[in-house]
Scaffold this motif. Sequence first.
Motif, mmCIF file in Angstrom:
data_model
loop_
_atom_site.group_PDB
_atom_site.id
_atom_site.type_symbol
_atom_site.label_atom_id
_atom_site.label_comp_id
_atom_site.label_asym_id
_atom_site.label_seq_id
_atom_site.Cartn_x
_atom_site.Cartn_y
_atom_site.Cartn_z
ATOM 1 N N LEU A 248 28.240 134.735 -20.636
ATOM 2 C CA LEU A 248 29.763 134.594 -20.984
ATOM 3 C C LEU A 248 29.718 134.456 -22.373
ATOM 4 O O LEU A 248 30.477 135.111 -23.037
ATOM 5 C CB LEU A 248 30.148 133.356 -20.330
ATOM 6 C CG LEU A 248 31.808 133.157 -20.942
ATOM 7 C CD1 LEU A 248 32.693 134.141 -20.493
ATOM 8 C CD2 LEU A 248 32.007 131.606 -20.299
ATOM 9 N N LEU A 249 28.670 133.532 -23.065
ATOM 10 C CA LEU A 249 28.736 133.422 -24.376
ATOM 11 C C LEU A 249 27.182 133.057 -24.937
ATOM 12 O O LEU A 249 26.577 132.554 -24.056
ATOM 13 C CB LEU A 249 29.765 132.473 -25.157
ATOM 14 C CG LEU A 249 29.205 131.072 -24.744
ATOM 15 C CD1 LEU A 249 30.027 130.232 -25.831
ATOM 16 C CD2 LEU A 249 29.604 130.595 -23.290
ATOM 17 N N VAL A 250 26.919 133.489 -26.108
ATOM 18 C CA VAL A 250 25.822 132.741 -26.694
ATOM 19 C C VAL A 250 26.230 131.705 -27.679
ATOM 20 O O VAL A 250 27.189 131.882 -28.741
ATOM 21 C CB VAL A 250 24.878 133.788 -27.462
ATOM 22 C CG1 VAL A 250 23.614 133.107 -28.059
ATOM 23 C CG2 VAL A 250 24.409 134.833 -26.445
ATOM 24 N N MET A 251 25.781 130.504 -27.430
ATOM 25 C CA MET A 251 26.070 129.425 -28.365
ATOM 26 C C MET A 251 25.274 129.201 -29.762
ATOM 27 O O MET A 251 24.038 129.018 -29.359
ATOM 28 C CB MET A 251 26.414 128.071 -27.829
ATOM 29 C CG MET A 251 26.820 126.538 -28.486
ATOM 30 S SD MET A 251 28.702 127.429 -29.232
ATOM 31 C CE MET A 251 29.716 127.013 -27.661
ATOM 32 N N GLU A 252 25.431 129.745 -30.841
ATOM 33 C CA GLU A 252 24.524 129.862 -31.902
ATOM 34 C C GLU A 252 24.312 128.361 -32.297
ATOM 35 O O GLU A 252 25.240 127.740 -32.762
ATOM 36 C CB GLU A 252 25.315 130.761 -33.014
ATOM 37 C CG GLU A 252 24.164 130.590 -34.178
ATOM 38 C CD GLU A 252 24.839 131.348 -35.573
ATOM 39 O OE1 GLU A 252 24.172 131.595 -36.448
ATOM 40 O OE2 GLU A 252 26.065 131.859 -35.334
ATOM 41 N N SER A 253 22.956 128.218 -32.403
ATOM 42 C CA SER A 253 22.491 126.844 -33.138
ATOM 43 C C SER A 253 22.450 126.928 -34.559
ATOM 44 O O SER A 253 21.519 127.969 -34.863
ATOM 45 C CB SER A 253 21.218 126.116 -32.248
ATOM 46 O OG SER A 253 20.830 125.159 -32.984
ATOM 47 N N ARG A 254 23.262 126.114 -35.525
ATOM 48 C CA ARG A 254 22.786 126.095 -36.860
ATOM 49 C C ARG A 254 22.116 124.833 -37.154
ATOM 50 O O ARG A 254 22.076 124.448 -38.314
ATOM 51 C CB ARG A 254 24.157 126.099 -37.409
ATOM 52 C CG ARG A 254 24.875 127.519 -36.924
ATOM 53 C CD ARG A 254 25.966 128.005 -38.114
ATOM 54 N NE ARG A 254 27.078 127.027 -38.248
ATOM 55 C CZ ARG A 254 28.212 126.976 -38.840
ATOM 56 N NH1 ARG A 254 28.255 128.119 -39.701
ATOM 57 N NH2 ARG A 254 29.067 126.325 -38.832
ATOM 58 N N LEU A 255 21.403 124.294 -36.294
ATOM 59 C CA LEU A 255 20.611 122.924 -36.462
ATOM 60 C C LEU A 255 19.432 123.463 -37.449
ATOM 61 O O LEU A 255 18.842 124.292 -37.283
ATOM 62 C CB LEU A 255 19.999 122.448 -35.375
ATOM 63 C CG LEU A 255 20.961 121.867 -34.237
ATOM 64 C CD1 LEU A 255 20.124 121.336 -33.061
ATOM 65 C CD2 LEU A 255 21.722 120.755 -34.754
ATOM 66 N N GLY A 256 19.461 122.741 -38.716
ATOM 67 C CA GLY A 256 18.380 123.060 -39.654
ATOM 68 C C GLY A 256 18.899 124.015 -40.431
ATOM 69 O O GLY A 256 18.245 124.596 -41.536
ATOM 70 N N ARG A 257 19.953 124.731 -40.495
ATOM 71 C CA ARG A 257 20.404 126.140 -41.147
ATOM 72 C C ARG A 257 21.787 125.808 -42.135
ATOM 73 O O ARG A 257 22.091 126.693 -42.678
ATOM 74 C CB ARG A 257 20.694 126.857 -40.122
ATOM 75 C CG ARG A 257 19.411 127.651 -39.213
ATOM 76 C CD ARG A 257 19.828 128.832 -38.473
ATOM 77 N NE ARG A 257 18.692 129.261 -37.717
ATOM 78 C CZ ARG A 257 18.790 129.130 -36.366
ATOM 79 N NH1 ARG A 257 20.018 128.954 -35.496
ATOM 80 N NH2 ARG A 257 17.584 129.652 -35.771
ATOM 81 N N LEU A 258 22.245 124.411 -41.974
ATOM 82 C CA LEU A 258 23.529 124.261 -43.007
ATOM 83 C C LEU A 258 22.774 123.260 -44.253
ATOM 84 O O LEU A 258 21.818 122.778 -44.015
ATOM 85 C CB LEU A 258 24.365 123.454 -41.948
ATOM 86 C CG LEU A 258 24.954 124.180 -40.696
ATOM 87 C CD1 LEU A 258 25.834 123.446 -40.087
ATOM 88 C CD2 LEU A 258 25.581 125.372 -41.285
#
Length: 275
Positions: A248-258
Amino acid sequence: MKAPAWAAALVLLAGCAAPAPPPQPPLPYPPAAAQRVVRLALGEWRDWGSPVRQAWTPAAEAPPAESAPANFPRVLAYWRAVEDDEGAIRDNRPLYLTALAGAAGAELWSEPAWSAAFISWVFRSAGVDAREFPPNATHSLYLDALIADARHFPTLAPFLPREPAEHAPRPGDLVCFDRSRVKLAQWRDRLAETGRPRPMHCDIVTGVAPGVVEVVGGNVSDAVTMTRYPADAAGLLAQAPPGQTPVLLVMESRLGRLPPFGYSPLAIAQDTPTR
């Protein structure tokens, strides 16, 4: 009949009540948090014997690993990570005693499903606070919170919902699908029913290689299992075969990328809550 004076006063006070404060922006996390998410998921997978399955193929028949007494404290720990364990610990403690006594029929942890508790345990154990990843025994409800953050704080949200055909999964992302009888056509349809539980499932992306995306999830074939999804040359997940449940979806993780760990610090000034 005339309303009493105190009732009229209550109505007046209600009308003057202050509006609810806007949501607080989420905190950024260092790359170490993202690395811990993947490391913890893989560590649990190894502790369960490193089972592997191919996506959209029948699981091999085997005794349920979740019912082995050795795995009792593992699933117990997952349930302790959520505020409401839906009675799982209460109901399974006596089953554990039955299993220790060698009695047949002690199906430990068969109900309720513990896959969302596992995901919650991983993020909580990695040091991601409940503000950024609200632990929940239901996948759809923690996804609601992550989607809401993405709408209120598009440049600061630690997770962003992505269409599977548009985002190539990376380690730390969540791959999610709808397990309900009448499935959502796309993840945005979830917005119309936010807050109402829906049977769903998510796994954590732990590895990406040419032609394959590896994910680890709980309560998959009654264990913590790695599933291998086929991917195209761009790293996008392949479409589900006919008759199989699509992602249904891919929840993109931005941990460590912000900011301040990645991206432009100017993004913070551009981020304003939306209603």
